[in-house]
Design an enzyme around this catalytic site. Structure first.
Site, PDB file in Angstrom:
ATOM      1  N   ILE A 242      -3.570  11.011 -10.499  1.00  0.00           N
ATOM      2  CA  ILE A 242      -4.271   9.931 -11.199  1.00  0.00           C
ATOM      3  C   ILE A 242      -3.590   9.639 -12.529  1.00  0.00           C
ATOM      4  CG2 ILE A 242      -6.456   9.304 -12.328  1.00  0.00           C
ATOM      5  CD1 ILE A 242      -7.784  11.101 -10.019  1.00  0.00           C
TER       6      ILE A 242
ATOM      7  N   TYR B  40       0.859  -1.182   0.000  1.00  0.00           N
ATOM      8  CA  TYR B  40       0.000   0.000   0.000  1.00  0.00           C
ATOM      9  C   TYR B  40       0.891   1.227   0.000  1.00  0.00           C
ATOM     10  CZ  TYR B  40      -3.186   3.625   1.627  1.00  0.00           C
ATOM     11  OH  TYR B  40      -3.910   4.788   1.738  1.00  0.00           O
TER      12      TYR B  40
ATOM     13  N   HIS C 195      -4.672   5.188  -2.375  1.00  0.00           N
ATOM     14  CA  HIS C 195      -5.859   6.051  -2.432  1.00  0.00           C
ATOM     15  C   HIS C 195      -5.431   7.412  -2.986  1.00  0.00           C
ATOM     16  CE1 HIS C 195      -6.947   3.208   0.839  1.00  0.00           C
ATOM     17  NE2 HIS C 195      -8.112   3.253   0.242  1.00  0.00           N
TER      18      HIS C 195
END
Length: 164
Positions: free
Chosen positions: A124, A77, A115
Site C-alpha cells: 500500500i 489492471y 487490488h
C-alpha cells in the site's frame, strides 16, 4: 556489493518460451495460485508484462491485463507485481512500475488500478508513493487467505504527469 560493482537491472518481455519464469516467481511470491486465464492475459498485454533481471537472475515481475471500459477507453489492471525478498529495496519494483506507468502515458491510458490485501502495508505504501489512492474496500475478495478483504488502489494518469 564488494568492489563497488554495479549490477544492472534489466527488463524482458514475457513470451511462451519464458512464461515458466513468471509461473515460478508467482509460486514463491504470492499466496494465491493463478489460472491459465491469468497467464493468457499477461501474454496478451504485450509490453505491459515484464520480467525483471538483476545481474542476469530473474528476480521479479509485473503482469498486467488491459481492460476495455464503456466508451472504448482502455485501463490497465496490475494483476501482480513482485520482487523476491533478497532483492527488495534495490529499485526493481520501482523500475517495473515506472515502465508500466510510462507505457500508460505514451499510449494515453488514463487509469491504472490493482487490488491489495488490506494488511499488506508495504505494498500500500509503495503504490501511494506513485500517486495511487485507495478508492474502494472489497470484503471477502480473497478465498483461502486471511484477511480476505482487499483495497482497490487507483491512479488516474493525466498528460501533465509526463514530467513527474
Amino acid at each position: 556489493m564488494g568492489g563497488g560493482r554495479e549490477f544492472a537491472i534489466s527488463l524482458d518481455g514475457v513470451r511462451d518460451k519464458n512464461v515458466m519464469q513468471l509461473k515460478k516467481l508467482n509460486t514463491v511470491l504470492f499466496p494465491v495460485r493463478y489460472n491459465d486465464k491469468y497467464y493468457a492475459d499477461a501474454l496478451a498485454s504485450g509490453d505491459f508484462t515484464k520480467l525483471a533481471y538483476y545481474s542476469d537472475i530473474c528476480v521479479g515481475s509485473i503482469a498486467c491485463r488491459l481492460e476495455k471500459k464503456e466508451g472504448g477507453a482502455i485501463r490497465v489492471y496490475i494483476m501482480t507485481l513482485g520482487v523476491l525478498a533478497p532483492y527488495r529495496g534495490l529499485g526493481i519494483g520501482t523500475r517495473l512500475l515506472n515502465h508500466v506507468l510510462d507505457l500508460c502515458l505514451k499510449q494515453n491510458i488514463q487509469e491504472i488500478y490493482l487490488h491489495v490485501q488490506t494488511n499488506n502495508d508495504d505494498a500500500i505504501n509503495f503504490y501511494k508513493k506513485f500517486g495511487f489512492e485507495i478508492t474502494e474496500t472489497i470484503k471477502n475478495y480473497y478465498t483461502n487467505i486471511d484477511p480476505p478483504d482487499c483495497f482497490v488502489l487507483t491512479k488516474l494518469i493525466t498528460t501533465s504527469q509526463a514530467n513527474k
